[in-house]
Design a protein around this motif. Structure first.
Motif, PDB file in Angstrom:
ATOM      1  N   HIS A  17       0.828  -1.203   0.000  1.00 35.48           N
ATOM      2  CA  HIS A  17       0.000   0.000   0.000  1.00 35.48           C
ATOM      3  C   HIS A  17       0.863   1.254   0.000  1.00 35.48           C
ATOM      4  CE1 HIS A  17      -3.337  -2.508   0.161  1.00 35.48           C
ATOM      5  NE2 HIS A  17      -3.759  -2.346   1.399  1.00 35.48           N
ATOM      6  N   PHE A  18       1.952   1.231   0.734  1.00 38.90           N
ATOM      7  CA  PHE A  18       2.843   2.387   0.764  1.00 38.90           C
ATOM      8  C   PHE A  18       3.419   2.661  -0.626  1.00 38.90           C
ATOM      9  CE2 PHE A  18       7.064   4.273   1.243  1.00 38.90           C
ATOM     10  CZ  PHE A  18       6.765   5.407   1.994  1.00 38.90           C
ATOM     11  N   CYS A  19       3.864   1.614  -1.306  1.00 38.12           N
ATOM     12  CA  CYS A  19       4.418   1.789  -2.660  1.00 38.12           C
ATOM     13  C   CYS A  19       3.343   2.257  -3.637  1.00 38.12           C
ATOM     14  CB  CYS A  19       5.031   0.477  -3.143  1.00 38.12           C
ATOM     15  SG  CYS A  19       6.503  -0.036  -2.230  1.00 38.12           S
ATOM     16  N   THR A  20       2.121   1.717  -3.502  1.00 38.55           N
ATOM     17  CA  THR A  20       1.043   2.101  -4.407  1.00 38.55           C
ATOM     18  C   THR A  20       0.675   3.567  -4.246  1.00 38.55           C
ATOM     19  OG1 THR A  20       0.137  -0.145  -4.370  1.00 38.55           O
ATOM     20  CG2 THR A  20      -1.326   1.610  -5.092  1.00 38.55           C
ATOM     21  N   ILE A  21       0.565   4.031  -2.996  1.00 34.13           N
ATOM     22  CA  ILE A  21       0.116   5.395  -2.748  1.00 34.13           C
ATOM     23  C   ILE A  21       1.245   6.408  -2.952  1.00 34.13           C
ATOM     24  CG2 ILE A  21      -0.739   6.968  -0.956  1.00 34.13           C
ATOM     25  CD1 ILE A  21      -2.317   4.607   0.180  1.00 34.13           C
ATOM     26  N   SER A  22       2.433   6.101  -2.465  1.00 36.43           N
ATOM     27  CA  SER A  22       3.530   7.069  -2.554  1.00 36.43           C
ATOM     28  C   SER A  22       4.180   7.086  -3.934  1.00 36.43           C
ATOM     29  CB  SER A  22       4.588   6.768  -1.492  1.00 36.43           C
ATOM     30  OG  SER A  22       5.161   5.481  -1.701  1.00 36.43           O
ATOM     31  N   LEU A  23       4.308   5.907  -4.563  1.00 37.06           N
ATOM     32  CA  LEU A  23       4.963   5.830  -5.874  1.00 37.06           C
ATOM     33  C   LEU A  23       3.977   5.729  -7.024  1.00 37.06           C
ATOM     34  CD1 LEU A  23       7.803   3.306  -4.954  1.00 37.06           C
ATOM     35  CD2 LEU A  23       7.874   5.807  -4.890  1.00 37.06           C
ATOM     36  N   ARG A  24       2.688   5.630  -6.688  1.00 40.24           N
ATOM     37  CA  ARG A  24       1.620   5.490  -7.690  1.00 40.24           C
ATOM     38  C   ARG A  24       1.897   4.317  -8.629  1.00 40.24           C
ATOM     39  NH1 ARG A  24       0.790  11.448 -10.073  1.00 40.24           N
ATOM     40  NH2 ARG A  24       2.923  11.746  -9.389  1.00 40.24           N
ATOM     41  N   ALA A  25       2.245   3.173  -8.012  1.00 40.89           N
ATOM     42  CA  ALA A  25       2.525   1.980  -8.802  1.00 40.89           C
ATOM     43  C   ALA A  25       1.222   1.387  -9.306  1.00 40.89           C
ATOM     44  CB  ALA A  25       3.268   0.950  -7.948  1.00 40.89           C
ATOM     45  N   ALA A  26       1.133   1.175 -10.592  1.00 38.49           N
ATOM     46  CA  ALA A  26      -0.084   0.638 -11.198  1.00 38.49           C
ATOM     47  C   ALA A  26      -0.071  -0.888 -11.170  1.00 38.49           C
ATOM     48  CB  ALA A  26      -0.217   1.128 -12.643  1.00 38.49           C
ATOM     49  N   ALA A  27      -1.281  -1.458 -11.164  1.00 35.63           N
ATOM     50  CA  ALA A  27      -1.403  -2.916 -11.168  1.00 35.63           C
ATOM     51  C   ALA A  27      -1.033  -3.467 -12.546  1.00 35.63           C
ATOM     52  CB  ALA A  27      -2.830  -3.325 -10.813  1.00 35.63           C
ATOM     53  N   SER A  28      -0.383  -4.603 -12.563  1.00 34.52           N
ATOM     54  CA  SER A  28       0.022  -5.231 -13.821  1.00 34.52           C
ATOM     55  C   SER A  28       0.065  -6.733 -13.632  1.00 34.52           C
ATOM     56  CB  SER A  28       1.399  -4.707 -14.266  1.00 34.52           C
ATOM     57  OG  SER A  28       2.380  -5.049 -13.294  1.00 34.52           O
ATOM     58  N   ARG A  29       0.257  -7.441 -14.749  1.00 33.17           N
ATOM     59  CA  ARG A  29       0.343  -8.891 -14.660  1.00 33.17           C
ATOM     60  C   ARG A  29       1.565  -9.319 -13.870  1.00 33.17           C
ATOM     61  NH1 ARG A  29      -0.762 -12.393 -19.951  1.00 33.17           N
ATOM     62  NH2 ARG A  29      -2.761 -11.334 -19.536  1.00 33.17           N
ATOM     63  N   ALA A  30       2.671  -8.588 -14.006  1.00 35.07           N
ATOM     64  CA  ALA A  30       3.873  -8.912 -13.239  1.00 35.07           C
ATOM     65  C   ALA A  30       3.609  -8.773 -11.747  1.00 35.07           C
ATOM     66  CB  ALA A  30       5.022  -8.001 -13.668  1.00 35.07           C
ATOM     67  N   LYS A  31       2.836  -7.763 -11.367  1.00 35.22           N
ATOM     68  CA  LYS A  31       2.513  -7.582  -9.958  1.00 35.22           C
ATOM     69  C   LYS A  31       1.677  -8.747  -9.444  1.00 35.22           C
ATOM     70  CE  LYS A  31       0.280  -4.438  -6.706  1.00 35.22           C
ATOM     71  NZ  LYS A  31      -0.456  -3.143  -6.531  1.00 35.22           N
ATOM     72  N   TRP A  32       0.741  -9.238 -10.248  1.00 36.41           N
ATOM     73  CA  TRP A  32      -0.087 -10.378  -9.852  1.00 36.41           C
ATOM     74  C   TRP A  32       0.778 -11.608  -9.616  1.00 36.41           C
ATOM     75  CZ3 TRP A  32      -1.027 -15.212 -11.887  1.00 36.41           C
ATOM     76  CH2 TRP A  32      -2.115 -15.906 -11.352  1.00 36.41           C
ATOM     77  N   VAL A  33       1.748 -11.827 -10.489  1.00 36.83           N
ATOM     78  CA  VAL A  33       2.638 -12.975 -10.334  1.00 36.83           C
ATOM     79  C   VAL A  33       3.473 -12.839  -9.070  1.00 36.83           C
ATOM     80  CG1 VAL A  33       4.569 -14.218 -11.366  1.00 36.83           C
ATOM     81  CG2 VAL A  33       2.703 -13.422 -12.813  1.00 36.83           C
ATOM     82  N   ILE A  34       3.962 -11.624  -8.801  1.00 39.88           N
ATOM     83  CA  ILE A  34       4.747 -11.391  -7.586  1.00 39.88           C
ATOM     84  C   ILE A  34       3.908 -11.653  -6.345  1.00 39.88           C
ATOM     85  CG2 ILE A  34       5.941  -9.616  -6.246  1.00 39.88           C
ATOM     86  CD1 ILE A  34       6.824  -8.367  -8.883  1.00 39.88           C
ATOM     87  N   CYS A  35       2.670 -11.177  -6.353  1.00 37.32           N
ATOM     88  CA  CYS A  35       1.768 -11.401  -5.210  1.00 37.32           C
ATOM     89  C   CYS A  35       1.528 -12.884  -4.986  1.00 37.32           C
ATOM     90  CB  CYS A  35       0.440 -10.685  -5.434  1.00 37.32           C
ATOM     91  SG  CYS A  35       0.542  -8.888  -5.366  1.00 37.32           S
TER      92      CYS A  35
END
Length: 298
Positions: free
Chosen positions: A102-120
């Motif tokens: 959440h910190f990275c999403t809000i502070s860095l405005r990281a968008a969701a992607s397929r790579a993020k889903w795989v990492i999760c």
């Protein structure tokens, strides 16, 4: 505490239904965050284990064999205790990983992607593995089983979980400190309106506005659950460990972490312009309103 085996199975059954209902409710964005992926894994794991526990209980007379081992009520109680310990071991790691995301999403405005889903997904599998490894090899967990025949065994000793109350207490203190800091900063700048403090004053007003709106949005949705958890802190009533980790708790934790990170990071200018990336939340609608004067200052 001692709980009857049918009550344990009934509790797990209702918990599975609640898990899948909440997963279905969030189906549009369930895999866009770590907590969403972990919620799906939790629902799957718990459904499989509940079916196994029920099968063992139905064949508790000793006719059920697995790899030459007769499964009885002893094994039901043992597995329930192990499951509770794994859930307790997962509470803090899940909260830490979700807060970092959440910190990275809000502070860095990281968008969701397929790579993020795989990492999760990989992080979720790793956490399950490490939690089980910790319970079996590193923890001081000792099963508590009564010395009697499985035909006479109708109750299981169940451990309590305290991690939920610890996490809620820590997040509440963090949120309270941020709110108190915002209020005190606003009052100090009002008492000393110097020219060189105009910029700081506008930032402080923006932070105060964000904190107030965050608290209002969060409490409008989860106030009753917070009161319930406060009652659990005051009363000597424990939460059975096998019920401690569930999708409802993860949904509450998701909203709570979003509130804390928004107050700490406080991206007032991005929120005012609608540019801030807020993690998906099916329960709290994170919409903020700013006055035109505030927008010009930010």
């Amino acid at each position: 505490m001692n709980i009857s085996i049918p009550s344990i199975l009934l509790g797990l059954g209702w918990k599975c239904l609640l898990n899948w209902a909440l997963v279905f409710l969030q189906r549009n964005h369930i895999c866009r965050s770590f907590l969403g992926v972990f919620s799906v894994s939790l629902a799957v794991v718990e459904t499989v284990l509940t079916l196994i526990f029920t099968t063992i209980h139905i064949h508790s007379d000793g006719h059920l064999l697995l790899l030459g081992l007769q499964l009885t009520r002893y094994h039901t109680c043992l597995l329930v205790q192990i499951l509770g310990q794994v859930y307790s071991a997962l509470q803090w790691p899940v909260a830490v990983v979700a807060s970092l995301e959440h910190f990275c999403t809000i502070s860095l405005r990281a968008a969701a992607s397929r790579a993020k889903w795989v990492i999760c997904l990989l992080v979720t599998i790793l956490l399950w593995y490490l939690a089980a490894l910790y319970v079996f090899l590193l923890s001081d967990f000792i099963p508590v089983l009564e010395d009697m025949s499985h035909h006479q065994m109708h109750q299981c000793w169940v451990f309590h979980t305290t991690e939920i109350l610890q996490i809620v207490t820590l997040l509440s203190l963090t949120l309270g400190c941020v709110a108190l800091h915002a209020v005190c900063s606003t009052r100090l700048l009002k008492n000393h309106p110097l020219k060189d403090q105009i910029k700081d004053q506008s930032r402080t007003h923006s932070r105060g506005s964000v904190v107030c709106q965050v608290l209002h949005i969060f409490l409008n949705t989860w106030a009753l659950l917070l009161i319930f958890l406060a009652v659990l802190v005051l009363l000597p009533v424990g939460i059975p460990s096998y019920l401690g980790l569930n999708v409802a708790w993860l949904c509450f934790l998701n909203s709570f972490l979003i509130a804390v990170v928004l107050c700490v990071v406080c991206p007032a200018s991005q929120l005012a312009q609608g540019l801030a990336a807020v993690p998906p939340d099916s329960f709290c609608e994170w919409r903020f309103k700013f006055s035109l004067a505030a927008e010009e200052r930010t």
